[in-house]
Design a protein around this motif. Structure first.
Motif, short mmCIF file in Angstrom:
data_model
loop_
_atom_site.label_atom_id
_atom_site.label_comp_id
_atom_site.label_asym_id
_atom_site.label_seq_id
_atom_site.Cartn_x
_atom_site.Cartn_y
_atom_site.Cartn_z
N GLY A 55 34.45 18.58 1.65
CA GLY A 55 33.82 19.17 0.47
C GLY A 55 34.46 18.74 -0.83
N THR A 56 35.45 17.84 -0.75
CA THR A 56 36.13 17.41 -1.97
C THR A 56 35.31 16.41 -2.77
N ARG A 57 34.35 15.74 -2.10
CA ARG A 57 33.47 14.79 -2.79
C ARG A 57 32.03 15.19 -2.56
N LYS A 58 31.25 15.14 -3.63
CA LYS A 58 29.85 15.54 -3.54
C LYS A 58 29.01 14.36 -3.09
N ARG A 59 29.16 13.99 -1.83
CA ARG A 59 28.34 12.92 -1.27
C ARG A 59 27.01 13.49 -0.80
N ILE A 60 26.00 12.64 -0.81
CA ILE A 60 24.72 13.02 -0.21
C ILE A 60 24.84 12.67 1.27
N ASN A 61 25.51 13.55 2.02
CA ASN A 61 25.87 13.24 3.40
C ASN A 61 25.21 14.17 4.41
N SER A 62 24.11 14.79 4.01
CA SER A 62 23.33 15.60 4.96
C SER A 62 21.87 15.57 4.52
N TRP A 63 20.99 15.79 5.49
CA TRP A 63 19.56 15.81 5.20
C TRP A 63 19.23 16.91 4.19
N GLU A 64 19.93 18.02 4.25
CA GLU A 64 19.70 19.13 3.32
C GLU A 64 20.04 18.71 1.89
N ARG A 65 21.19 18.05 1.71
CA ARG A 65 21.57 17.59 0.37
C ARG A 65 20.59 16.54 -0.14
N TYR A 66 20.13 15.69 0.75
CA TYR A 66 19.18 14.66 0.34
C TYR A 66 17.88 15.30 -0.13
N CYS A 67 17.38 16.26 0.61
CA CYS A 67 16.12 16.93 0.25
C CYS A 67 16.24 17.64 -1.10
N GLU A 68 17.43 18.15 -1.42
CA GLU A 68 17.64 18.86 -2.69
C GLU A 68 17.37 17.96 -3.89
N LEU A 69 17.52 16.65 -3.71
CA LEU A 69 17.28 15.71 -4.81
C LEU A 69 15.82 15.70 -5.25
N PHE A 70 14.92 16.22 -4.40
CA PHE A 70 13.49 16.12 -4.67
C PHE A 70 12.82 17.49 -4.85
N ILE A 71 13.64 18.52 -5.10
CA ILE A 71 13.06 19.86 -5.25
C ILE A 71 12.27 20.00 -6.55
N ASP A 72 12.52 19.11 -7.52
CA ASP A 72 11.82 19.20 -8.81
C ASP A 72 10.54 18.37 -8.85
N VAL A 73 10.17 17.78 -7.73
CA VAL A 73 8.91 17.02 -7.68
C VAL A 73 7.75 17.98 -7.96
N LYS A 74 6.86 17.56 -8.86
CA LYS A 74 5.70 18.40 -9.19
C LYS A 74 4.45 17.75 -8.61
N ASP A 75 3.69 17.10 -9.49
CA ASP A 75 2.44 16.48 -9.02
C ASP A 75 2.51 14.95 -9.06
N GLU A 76 3.74 14.41 -9.07
CA GLU A 76 3.87 12.96 -9.09
C GLU A 76 3.30 12.35 -7.82
#
Length: 300
Positions: A55-76
C-alpha cells in the motif's frame, strides 16, 4: 460499469502523450485520468501472491482500482487509456486484455526504431534513470542488445504479429509516427473513425505535448532528479521555510535551466548505422506484415 473499448498499446517515444491529449479533447471520448495505467502489463494476481501489496505505492494493481479510473464516464462513445508498454510486454498484456476486455480495439503508433531508441536514451539521461550507469547506444547495441529495454522495444515484428494472431487485424490499427509528424490532423481523424466517434472534430495539434531534452550538466541533473543525500539534506532544510509546491517549482525551474534540446547530444552517424543494421531484418518483416513502406527507416 463502463470499461475501455479501445487501448493505445504502443510504443514509447512515438507521440502517445500528444495523441492521448488530442483524444481527451474530443467530446465523445473519455480517457483514463492516468495516462499510463500499465494495468494489463502485469498479471497482478500472480505478482501479489509472490510479493503482497504494502500500500506504499498507488499502483493500478487490481481490477477494482482499474475500474475506478472510469467511474466518471458519462455518455462518451469511446472509452480508452494509453499504456505504450502493452506492446513491449505483449505476451502478458495480450493475455490480460483477453481476460478483462476481450472485445477492445487497439492502436499502436510505431516509430523508426533507431530514432525511438535515441529518444528513449535521452529520456533516461534527462530523468536520471540508472544515473551514472547509462551505456551509450553503441555499447547497448554491441554488448547487451538482448537485455537493453531501450534496444529491445524497437523490435516490433514479433509483438505486432502476436497481437494480430491473437485478436485479428481488424481490431488492431497500426499508425506510424511519420503520419503524426506529417499530418497530425489527418491521422487523428483516422483514429476517431476507428474508435467510432465524430471524425470531423479538429483537435488542437499545434503543440507537441513532450519534447526531447538533454541535461547540460549531468552531475547537476542527477542531484536534482535522483534520491541522494545532498538533495535530501537541502529538502529538509527548505521544508521549514517553504511549502512543498514552491519547492517543486524551484526544482522544476532548475531542471529546465539545466536542459537543452536534443541537438546538444545528437545521434552520431556511427550509432545510427549500428541501430539501423541491428533493426534491418525486423523492419523488413514488419513491412510485409503491416503492408506499409518502411524503406525510409533503412536510410542512414
Amino acid at each position: 460499469m463502463k470499461l475501455p473499448n479501445f487501448l493505445i498499446v504502443g510504443v514509447q517515444k512515438a507521440g502517445t502523450t500528444s495523441i492521448y491529449g488530442y483524444l481527451k479533447e474530443h467530446p465523445q471520448v473519455y480517457m483514463s485520468p492516468i495516462k499510463e495505467t500499465n494495468f494489463f502489463a502485469t498479471d497482478w494476481e500472480k505478482q501479489i501472491e509472490k510479493k503482497p501489496d504494502t500500500g506504499t505505492r498507488k499502483r493500478i494493481n487490481s481490477w477494482e482500482r482499474y475500474c475506478e479510473l472510469f467511474i466518471d464516464v458519462k455518455d462518451e462513445i469511446a472509452i480508452g487509456e494509453a499504456s505504450p508498454n502493452y506492446l513491449a510486454n505483449y505476451e502478458t498484456s495480450s493475455e490480460m486484455i483477453q481476460r478483462y476486455v476481450p472485445d477492445v480495439k487497439m492502436i499502436a503508433i510505431l516509430r523508426n526504431p533507431a530514432d525511438r531508441a535515441y529518444s528513449d536514451y535521452l529520456m533516461h539521461l534527462r530523468d536520471g534513470i540508472n544515473a551514472g550507469k547509462v551505456s551509450s547506444l553503441s555499447e547497448q547495441v554491441k554488448f547487451r542488445a538482448e537485455s537493453s529495454s531501450t534496444i529491445k522495444k524497437g523490435l516490433y515484428y514479433t509483438p505486432v504479429k502476436h497481437y494480430f494472431d491473437t485478436f485479428g487485424q481488424e481490431k488492431f490499427k497500426i499508425f506510424l509516427y511519420d503520419d503524426l509528424t506529417k499530418d497530425s490532423l489527418k491521422m487523428m481523424q483516422e483514429i476517431y473513425r476507428f474508435i467510432g466517434v465524430d471524425d470531423t472534430f479538429n483537435p488542437d495539434t499545434s503543440q507537441r505535448r513532450q519534447a526531447a531534452a538533454v541535461p547540460k550538466n549531468k552531475t547537476l541533473n542527477n542531484l536534482l532528479q535522483t534520491k541522494n543525500p545532498i538533495r535530501t539534506a537541502i529538502s529538509s532544510t527548505l521544508k521549514v521555510a517553504m511549502p512543498l509546491e514552491m519547492r517543486q517549482k524551484i526544482r522544476s525551474s532548475l531542471v529546465k535551466f539545466n536542459s537543452a534540446g536534443k541537438e546538444f547530444k545528437p545521434l552520431s552517424s556511427e550509432e545510427r548505422q549500428l541501430l539501423t543494421d541491428f533493426y534491418r531484418e525486423d523492419i523488413l518483416k514488419l513491412q510485409d506484415l503491416i503492408q506499409r513502406d518502411l524503406s525510409s527507416w533503412l536510410v542512414v
